[in-house]
Design a protein around this motif. Structure first.
Motif, mmCIF file in Angstrom:
data_model
loop_
_atom_site.group_PDB
_atom_site.id
_atom_site.type_symbol
_atom_site.label_atom_id
_atom_site.label_comp_id
_atom_site.label_asym_id
_atom_site.label_seq_id
_atom_site.Cartn_x
_atom_site.Cartn_y
_atom_site.Cartn_z
ATOM 1 N N PRO A 80 0.826 -1.209 0.000
ATOM 2 C CA PRO A 80 0.000 0.000 0.000
ATOM 3 C C PRO A 80 0.861 1.261 0.000
ATOM 4 N N ILE A 81 0.342 2.317 -0.606
ATOM 5 C CA ILE A 81 1.073 3.576 -0.711
ATOM 6 C C ILE A 81 0.526 4.558 0.324
ATOM 7 N N LEU A 82 1.444 5.137 1.122
ATOM 8 C CA LEU A 82 1.047 6.177 2.071
ATOM 9 C C LEU A 82 1.033 7.501 1.312
ATOM 10 N N LYS A 83 -0.107 8.157 1.259
ATOM 11 C CA LYS A 83 -0.237 9.394 0.481
ATOM 12 C C LYS A 83 -0.142 10.593 1.418
ATOM 13 N N ARG A 84 0.806 11.478 1.128
ATOM 14 C CA ARG A 84 1.039 12.660 1.943
ATOM 15 C C ARG A 84 0.983 13.897 1.062
ATOM 16 N N MET A 85 0.756 15.066 1.668
ATOM 17 C CA MET A 85 0.686 16.311 0.909
ATOM 18 C C MET A 85 1.851 17.223 1.273
ATOM 19 N N GLN A 86 2.404 17.871 0.246
ATOM 20 C CA GLN A 86 3.480 18.849 0.399
ATOM 21 C C GLN A 86 2.913 20.221 0.047
ATOM 22 N N PRO A 87 2.940 21.176 0.963
ATOM 23 C CA PRO A 87 2.411 22.503 0.638
ATOM 24 C C PRO A 87 3.244 23.176 -0.460
ATOM 25 N N ARG A 88 2.555 23.817 -1.406
ATOM 26 C CA ARG A 88 3.211 24.512 -2.515
ATOM 27 C C ARG A 88 2.654 25.939 -2.605
ATOM 28 N N ALA A 89 3.131 26.676 -3.576
ATOM 29 C CA ALA A 89 2.745 28.078 -3.714
ATOM 30 C C ALA A 89 1.263 28.232 -4.039
ATOM 31 N N GLN A 90 0.710 29.351 -3.617
ATOM 32 C CA GLN A 90 -0.659 29.777 -3.926
ATOM 33 C C GLN A 90 -1.707 28.778 -3.437
ATOM 34 N N GLY A 91 -1.456 28.175 -2.284
ATOM 35 C CA GLY A 91 -2.449 27.316 -1.655
ATOM 36 C C GLY A 91 -2.576 25.935 -2.250
ATOM 37 N N ARG A 92 -1.702 25.593 -3.153
ATOM 38 C CA ARG A 92 -1.769 24.261 -3.761
ATOM 39 C C ARG A 92 -1.113 23.234 -2.841
ATOM 40 N N GLY A 93 -1.405 21.982 -3.105
ATOM 41 C CA GLY A 93 -0.747 20.883 -2.396
ATOM 42 C C GLY A 93 -0.329 19.821 -3.386
ATOM 43 N N TYR A 94 0.933 19.439 -3.359
ATOM 44 C CA TYR A 94 1.419 18.369 -4.225
ATOM 45 C C TYR A 94 1.435 17.075 -3.423
ATOM 46 N N ARG A 95 1.041 16.006 -4.082
ATOM 47 C CA ARG A 95 0.997 14.727 -3.392
ATOM 48 C C ARG A 95 2.365 14.055 -3.408
ATOM 49 N N ILE A 96 2.736 13.496 -2.271
ATOM 50 C CA ILE A 96 3.951 12.697 -2.167
ATOM 51 C C ILE A 96 3.524 11.270 -1.859
ATOM 52 N N ASN A 97 3.963 10.328 -2.688
ATOM 53 C CA ASN A 97 3.651 8.918 -2.476
ATOM 54 C C ASN A 97 4.805 8.256 -1.737
ATOM 55 N N LYS A 98 4.521 7.757 -0.538
ATOM 56 C CA LYS A 98 5.526 7.015 0.229
ATOM 57 C C LYS A 98 5.219 5.537 0.022
ATOM 58 N N ARG A 99 6.035 4.918 -0.806
ATOM 59 C CA ARG A 99 5.752 3.557 -1.245
ATOM 60 C C ARG A 99 6.242 2.504 -0.249
ATOM 61 N N THR A 100 5.536 1.377 -0.224
ATOM 62 C CA THR A 100 5.931 0.245 0.611
ATOM 63 C C THR A 100 6.107 -0.990 -0.274
ATOM 64 N N SER A 101 6.788 -1.991 0.273
ATOM 65 C CA SER A 101 7.096 -3.197 -0.480
ATOM 66 C C SER A 101 6.785 -4.440 0.334
ATOM 67 N N HIS A 102 6.486 -5.517 -0.369
ATOM 68 C CA HIS A 102 6.443 -6.857 0.197
ATOM 69 C C HIS A 102 7.606 -7.600 -0.458
ATOM 70 N N ILE A 103 8.596 -7.986 0.328
ATOM 71 C CA ILE A 103 9.816 -8.599 -0.205
ATOM 72 C C ILE A 103 9.803 -10.089 0.131
ATOM 73 N N THR A 104 10.146 -10.929 -0.860
ATOM 74 C CA THR A 104 10.186 -12.372 -0.672
ATOM 75 C C THR A 104 11.535 -12.906 -1.126
ATOM 76 N N VAL A 105 12.109 -13.801 -0.319
ATOM 77 C CA VAL A 105 13.349 -14.501 -0.663
ATOM 78 C C VAL A 105 13.084 -15.987 -0.561
ATOM 79 N N VAL A 106 13.414 -16.726 -1.632
ATOM 80 C CA VAL A 106 13.223 -18.174 -1.674
ATOM 81 C C VAL A 106 14.579 -18.840 -1.833
ATOM 82 N N VAL A 107 14.893 -19.798 -0.969
ATOM 83 C CA VAL A 107 16.137 -20.556 -1.094
ATOM 84 C C VAL A 107 15.822 -22.016 -1.400
#
Length: 111
Positions: A80-107
């Motif tokens: 799942p992606i954690l969605k955050r907002m970054q304040p920008r000029a003139q009252g806008r907000g840019y979205r920042i996606n904080k990504r997550t991973s599911h990692i698998t190792v098979v031996v």
């Protein structure tokens, strides 16, 4: 026979983890650990712990020979992606996606 270890919801992008996964895929467990120790990437400690865990699972749960183990598969899928907002000029907000991973190792055991 194969043993696996998974890490869910790791706070690192799957794209970054994939680069390190490609380095160790197909290598013996000892060689993979050596590569991970020398690789200066954020995913290296995570994958190192996973390789150790998968090797321990193989030895203890499936009674495989530790000297014959190799990394048969390793991959990172997006979580799942954690969605955050970054304040920008003139009252806008840019979205920042904080990504997550599911990692698998098979031996697996070499024949």
């Amino acid at each position: 026979m194969e043993a696996k270890a998974t890490l869910s919801y790791a706070r690192i992008s799957p794209r970054k983890v994939g680069i390190v996964c490609d380095l160790i895929r197909g290598k013996s467990v000892a060689q993979a650990q050596a590569i991970l120790m020398a690789t200066p990437k954020a995913a290296s400690p995570l994958l190192s712990k996973l390789v150790k865990s998968a090797a321990a699972n193989a030895e203890n749960n499936f009674h495989m020979d530790a000297s014959k183990l190799y990394v048969s598969a390793t991959y990172a899928t997006p979580g799942p992606i954690l969605k955050r907002m970054q304040p920008r000029a003139q009252g806008r907000g840019y979205r920042i996606n904080k990504r997550t991973s599911h990692i698998t190792v098979v031996v697996s055991e070499k024949e």
